[in-house]
Design an enzyme around this catalytic site. Structure first.
Site, mmCIF file in Angstrom:
data_model
loop_
_atom_site.group_PDB
_atom_site.id
_atom_site.type_symbol
_atom_site.label_atom_id
_atom_site.label_comp_id
_atom_site.label_asym_id
_atom_site.label_seq_id
_atom_site.Cartn_x
_atom_site.Cartn_y
_atom_site.Cartn_z
ATOM 1 C CG ASP A 98 35.820 38.397 31.450
ATOM 2 O OD1 ASP A 98 36.964 38.853 31.560
ATOM 3 O OD2 ASP A 98 35.329 37.564 32.236
ATOM 4 C CG ASP A 194 41.471 37.859 30.238
ATOM 5 O OD1 ASP A 194 41.346 37.197 31.284
ATOM 6 O OD2 ASP A 194 42.150 37.464 29.258
ATOM 7 C CD GLU A 251 43.251 38.058 34.777
ATOM 8 O OE1 GLU A 251 43.319 36.931 35.290
ATOM 9 O OE2 GLU A 251 43.079 38.221 33.553
ATOM 10 C CG HIS A 324 37.607 32.334 35.519
ATOM 11 N ND1 HIS A 324 37.635 33.622 36.000
ATOM 12 C CD2 HIS A 324 38.435 32.315 34.447
ATOM 13 C CE1 HIS A 324 38.438 34.349 35.243
ATOM 14 N NE2 HIS A 324 38.943 33.587 34.299
ATOM 15 C CG ASP A 325 41.882 31.879 35.582
ATOM 16 O OD1 ASP A 325 41.443 30.990 34.837
ATOM 17 O OD2 ASP A 325 42.150 33.029 35.179
#
Length: 549
Positions: A98, A194, A251, A324-325
């Protein structure tokens, strides 16, 4: 090496805190991941995406970074990381990490310095203003925090412990690029970036629009896909990424297909692919993700077809149901009770036969489900906690709010992997940082590996087919039966090959009545199905069929 190796790859996301605990302290760690590499190799994974393992106070589960070039103590040491990377490469898998550079932790050295005075050399690494605008934070409340010492406010689009970096500052950008080189020189294989399309803000930071009854304005049009975003990403590519065989996925909330074409067009040299969010918002009513509504299948079909067709031969898609979200897809668009296995396999089929790079989120390959904890105290997510407080203040009942959390809360994805039927699902010998889903006695890796018909082995087949069939990588996409509220059907075409994919999203039998489709199905060859062979003109509950026609 093939420059575009990521096109044939399948990525597996590890959320380290919840994957495997190697030392019994209740928190997943690098040694735990190392223990399970052979499991991922058996699944057929090409790339592991590791959610943040950097030093962090952990306000937002590691997405608030205190030191980009150190490992969080809970996860292990840099030596542990180096060993993990070596062992991943030894198994012919790759590792992406990430890259969280829209913001840091407020405990990062840069911000500690930035707060000291208005003329500190690091002041301009962050976004400070004498008067804040009306923007709201993604996590609730204002996006600005007052600092008494310098009598100014700093911007934080997320938690107040996550101050936003000022990408207008070339010194800051150079520091970020040096940090990226540090990891790439270690041998990692790329980055998942991210909220990377938030890094360019409109220089004047205008007020956002406020809906009726809203306290804060929506500033997204001034920080999503901002005025210099393409310039920054191109510079990052030229300064860093183009010098390594790196895979990049950005993202990018709020990005349209046209935006995606610009970001992923190889000639522009920005990123390889992006994560989009439109298909993840289709079961939310107006007012945001916590306002629930049932999925209307034609909306999902129209949306995914739009992305498939827009990016074909121009850019590249990332394919995902979970991360994960996001809540667990089998609980969301499938049936996590009567047809858990069938619907998990059907959803996998629907996604994996599209064009793009598929992402599997840990536990998806065994059909892990959402969780319903009775007490709010069992939840850990900062977004969930903030939403609960806000909605209680607005007069919502506890029961109403918990219903939204059960369906959409991020902790649904963050309960530990269920490895076996021993205490805590075999995740830890200690007390887990968040409770394990009580269904671990029924849903676990050990049971999946012992059952030849399990979801795990179905995913294994899908991954193998992607490597064997170039049409999955290269073919175009044609949506069929657009108006059906039960069946998601599409064709893939490449050269003289043709695939037909039929997925029943309902718990009832559905007869295929389209004459043209029935004609195509005659004499076709079965590629894969989640049921034993039957009458393919009648799709059983959550049945998926892929035919070579």
């Amino acid at each position: 090496m093939n420059e575009q190796w990521w096109k044939k790859s399948v990525v597996y996301q590890i959320y380290p805190r919840s994957f495997m605990d190697g030392n019994g302290d209740g928190i997943g760690d690098l040694k735990g991941i190392l223990e399970k590499l052979d499991y991922l190799k058996e699944l057929g994974i090409d790339v592991i995406w590791l959610s943040p393992v950097y030093d962090s106070p952990n306000d937002d589960n590691g997405y608030d970074i205190r030191n980009y070039q150190a490992i969080m103590n809970e996860f292990g040491t840099m030596d542990d990381f180096d060993q993990l990377l070596k062992e991943i490469h030894k198994r012919d898998m790759k590792l992406i990490m990430d890259l969280v550079v829209n913001h840091t932790s407020d405990e990062h050295d840069w911000f500690v310095e930035s707060k000291k005075s208005k003329d500190n050399p690091y002041r301009d690494y962050y976004i400070w203003r004498e008067k804040p605008n009306n923007w709201g934070s993604v996590f609730g409340g204002s996006a600005w925090e007052y600092d008494e010492k310098t009598n100014e406010y700093y911007l934080h689009l997320f938690s107040k412990k996550q101050p936003d970096l000022n990408w207008e500052n070339p010194k800051l950008r150079e520091e970020v690029y040096q940090m990226m080189k540090f990891w790439l020189d270690k041998g990692i294989d790329g980055f998942r970036m991210d909220v990377i399309n938030f890094i360019s803000k409109h220089p004047e930071l205008p007020d956002g629009e406020k809906g009726e009854g809203q306290t804060f304005g929506d500033g997204s049009r001034y920080f999503m896909n901002g005025p210099r975003i393409h310039e920054f990403l191109h510079e990052m590519n030229q300064e860093v990424l183009s010098n390594y065989p790196a895979m990049t996925v950005g993202e990018m909330p709020g990005a349209s297909p046209d935006d995606a074409i610009s970001y992923t067009d190889p000639d522009r040299k920005e990123v390889n692919m992006i994560f989009t969010f439109e298909h993840m918002d289709l079961d939310s009513a107006p007012g945001g993700k916590w306002n629930l509504k049932p999925l209307h299948l034609p909306d999902l079909k129209e949306n995914l077809a739009k992305w498939q067709n827009a990016l074909h031969n121009k850019g590249w898609n990332s394919l995902y149901w979970n991360n994960h979200d996001q809540p667990r897809i089998v609980s969301r668009f499938g049936d996590d009770q009567s047809y858990r296995v069938e619907s998990a396999k059907m959803l996998a089929t629907c996604l994996h036969f599209m064009q793009g790079t598929p992402y599997i989120y840990q536990g998806e390959e065994i059909g892990m489900t959402n969780v319903k904890f009775d007490s709010l105290e069992d939840y850990r997510d900062i977004e969930t906690m903030n939403m609960y407080k806000e909605r209680i203040a607005l007069g919502y009942s506890h029961e109403e709010i918990m219903k939204s959390i059960y369906v959409k809360g991020r902790d649904n994805a963050r309960t530990p992997i269920q490895w076996d039927t021993t205490a805590n699902g075999g995740f830890t010998t200690g007390t887990p940082w968040i409770r394990v889903n009580p269904r671990y006695d029924e849903i676990n890796v050990k049971a999946a590996l012992e059952d030849p018909q399990s979801i795990f082995y179905f995913y294994q087949k899908l991954i193998a087919l992607r490597k064997e069939m170039d049409i999955i990588i290269e073919g175009d996409f044609k949506l069929l039966l657009e108006d059906s509220t039960e069946v998601f059907a599409y064709e893939r075409n490449w050269k003289d090959e043709q695939l037909l994919v039929l997925c029943n999203f309902s718990s009832t039998e559905v007869a295929v009545r389209d004459e043209e489709l029935l004609e195509k199905m005659e004499g076709s060859e079965l590629v894969i199905s989640n049921y034993e062979s039957g009458n393919m003109s009648v799709l059983r509950p959550y049945e998926a069929v892929v035919l070579k026609i």
